[in-house]
Design a protein around this motif. Structure first.
Motif, mmCIF file in Angstrom:
data_model
loop_
_atom_site.group_PDB
_atom_site.id
_atom_site.type_symbol
_atom_site.label_atom_id
_atom_site.label_comp_id
_atom_site.label_asym_id
_atom_site.label_seq_id
_atom_site.Cartn_x
_atom_site.Cartn_y
_atom_site.Cartn_z
ATOM 1 N N ARG A 132 0.815 -1.208 0.000
ATOM 2 C CA ARG A 132 0.000 0.000 0.000
ATOM 3 C C ARG A 132 0.858 1.273 0.000
ATOM 4 O O ARG A 132 0.409 2.341 0.405
ATOM 5 N N ALA A 133 2.101 1.151 -0.474
ATOM 6 C CA ALA A 133 3.026 2.299 -0.490
ATOM 7 C C ALA A 133 2.451 3.455 -1.304
ATOM 8 O O ALA A 133 1.836 3.260 -2.364
ATOM 9 N N ALA A 134 2.661 4.657 -0.795
ATOM 10 C CA ALA A 134 2.173 5.859 -1.469
ATOM 11 C C ALA A 134 3.047 7.044 -1.054
ATOM 12 O O ALA A 134 3.827 6.950 -0.101
ATOM 13 N N HIS A 135 2.904 8.127 -1.763
ATOM 14 C CA HIS A 135 3.609 9.337 -1.364
ATOM 15 C C HIS A 135 2.837 10.562 -1.833
ATOM 16 O O HIS A 135 2.143 10.527 -2.850
ATOM 17 N N PHE A 136 2.954 11.610 -1.056
ATOM 18 C CA PHE A 136 2.445 12.909 -1.463
ATOM 19 C C PHE A 136 3.545 13.620 -2.250
ATOM 20 O O PHE A 136 4.731 13.493 -1.941
ATOM 21 N N VAL A 137 3.138 14.373 -3.258
ATOM 22 C CA VAL A 137 4.074 15.177 -4.051
ATOM 23 C C VAL A 137 3.582 16.619 -4.089
ATOM 24 O O VAL A 137 2.385 16.869 -4.243
ATOM 25 N N CYS A 138 4.503 17.553 -3.929
ATOM 26 C CA CYS A 138 4.202 18.967 -4.146
ATOM 27 C C CYS A 138 5.257 19.524 -5.095
ATOM 28 O O CYS A 138 6.454 19.387 -4.833
ATOM 29 N N THR A 139 4.805 20.094 -6.179
ATOM 30 C CA THR A 139 5.705 20.707 -7.155
ATOM 31 C C THR A 139 5.409 22.195 -7.223
ATOM 32 O O THR A 139 4.257 22.592 -7.412
ATOM 33 N N ILE A 140 6.431 23.019 -7.035
ATOM 34 C CA ILE A 140 6.275 24.470 -7.095
ATOM 35 C C ILE A 140 7.067 25.004 -8.281
ATOM 36 O O ILE A 140 8.263 24.728 -8.419
ATOM 37 N N VAL A 147 10.614 20.546 -5.916
ATOM 38 C CA VAL A 147 9.752 19.396 -5.652
ATOM 39 C C VAL A 147 9.952 18.887 -4.228
ATOM 40 O O VAL A 147 11.079 18.819 -3.736
ATOM 41 N N GLY A 148 8.841 18.533 -3.590
ATOM 42 C CA GLY A 148 8.892 17.904 -2.275
ATOM 43 C C GLY A 148 8.109 16.599 -2.299
ATOM 44 O O GLY A 148 7.055 16.512 -2.937
ATOM 45 N N ARG A 149 8.619 15.588 -1.617
ATOM 46 C CA ARG A 149 7.973 14.270 -1.588
ATOM 47 C C ARG A 149 7.899 13.785 -0.145
ATOM 48 O O ARG A 149 8.854 13.917 0.622
ATOM 49 N N TRP A 150 6.735 13.200 0.223
ATOM 50 C CA TRP A 150 6.501 12.694 1.571
ATOM 51 C C TRP A 150 6.051 11.245 1.447
ATOM 52 O O TRP A 150 4.958 10.969 0.977
ATOM 53 N N ASP A 151 6.904 10.320 1.850
ATOM 54 C CA ASP A 151 6.628 8.893 1.671
ATOM 55 C C ASP A 151 5.811 8.304 2.812
ATOM 56 O O ASP A 151 5.911 8.738 3.962
#
Length: 204
Positions: A115-123, A141-145
């Protein structure tokens, strides 16, 4: 306007305040201004493309350096979806609750280890050329695993926070205090990557 003003391509006053508070501490003289111009159709195929579309429109409309972000959740087993469709995963009408319920249903028979997932924010940062065009473009870019939970938990946050279990954290993102989430989130990480870009532009 004195100092270092930039425009944030959003009509969300809360987001403008958030960016101002997080960036002004790191970039002296920075002022994040709200945007009241037209919004482009977000028809890109990635977070980067959509962020750039919004930032370009704001930079050209205002003649100022413009920022825009695009973010969402990506689930490995779903090939990175919901991705850019995160806000409307359950249909054309935005509904955080419906989006979360659909995602949980789609993964209902999937074991925790898958069920692995991550949030991504790209500015996106777009610098106008002073003649109605664009001089330069940059991306942070920021990633939260983490992984998708089996059920919702927590009352803080919004979007998919209550079904996202960040790595190294007890409970869901919606169970974190606002300050704790602000320090760990994908947006915080993207803003951290944005600081040296803005510092460079300010120096220039």
């Amino acid at each position: 306007m004195s100092g270092f003003p930039v425009v944030l391509a959003t009509h969300n006053a809360h987001k403008v305040t958030e960016f101002q508070e997080m960036l002004a501490r790191e970039v002296p003289g920075l002022t994040v201004l709200p945007y009241d111009g037209p919004e482009p159709v977000e028809d890109g195929t990635s977070f980067e493309e959509n962020a750039l579309l919004k930032a370009r429109a704001a930079a050209i409309h205002t003649g100022r350096i413009a920022l825009a972000d695009d973010s969402g959740i990506a689930v490995d087993l779903l090939g990175g979806s919901p991705g850019i469709f995160s806000a409307r995963w359950a249909g054309s009408r935005k509904s955080d609750e419906a989006n979360r319920h659909l995602l949980l249903e789609q993964l209902s028979d999937i074991a925790d280890e898958h069920r692995a997932a991550h949030f991504v924010c790209t500015i996106a940062v777009v610098v106008p050329d002073g003649h109605g065009g664009v001089a330069s473009e940059r991306i942070a870019v920021g990633r939260w695993d983490g992984r998708v939970a089996r059920a919702e938990s927590g009352d803080n946050g919004f979007g998919y926070d209550s079904v996202f279990l960040p790595d190294g954290v007890e409970g869901s993102a919606a169970e974190l205090t606002p300050d704790r989430k602000a320090a760990l989130s994908h947006r915080a990480r993207a803003l951290g990557a944005l600081v040296p870009i803005l510092a460079e532009l300010r120096g220039a």
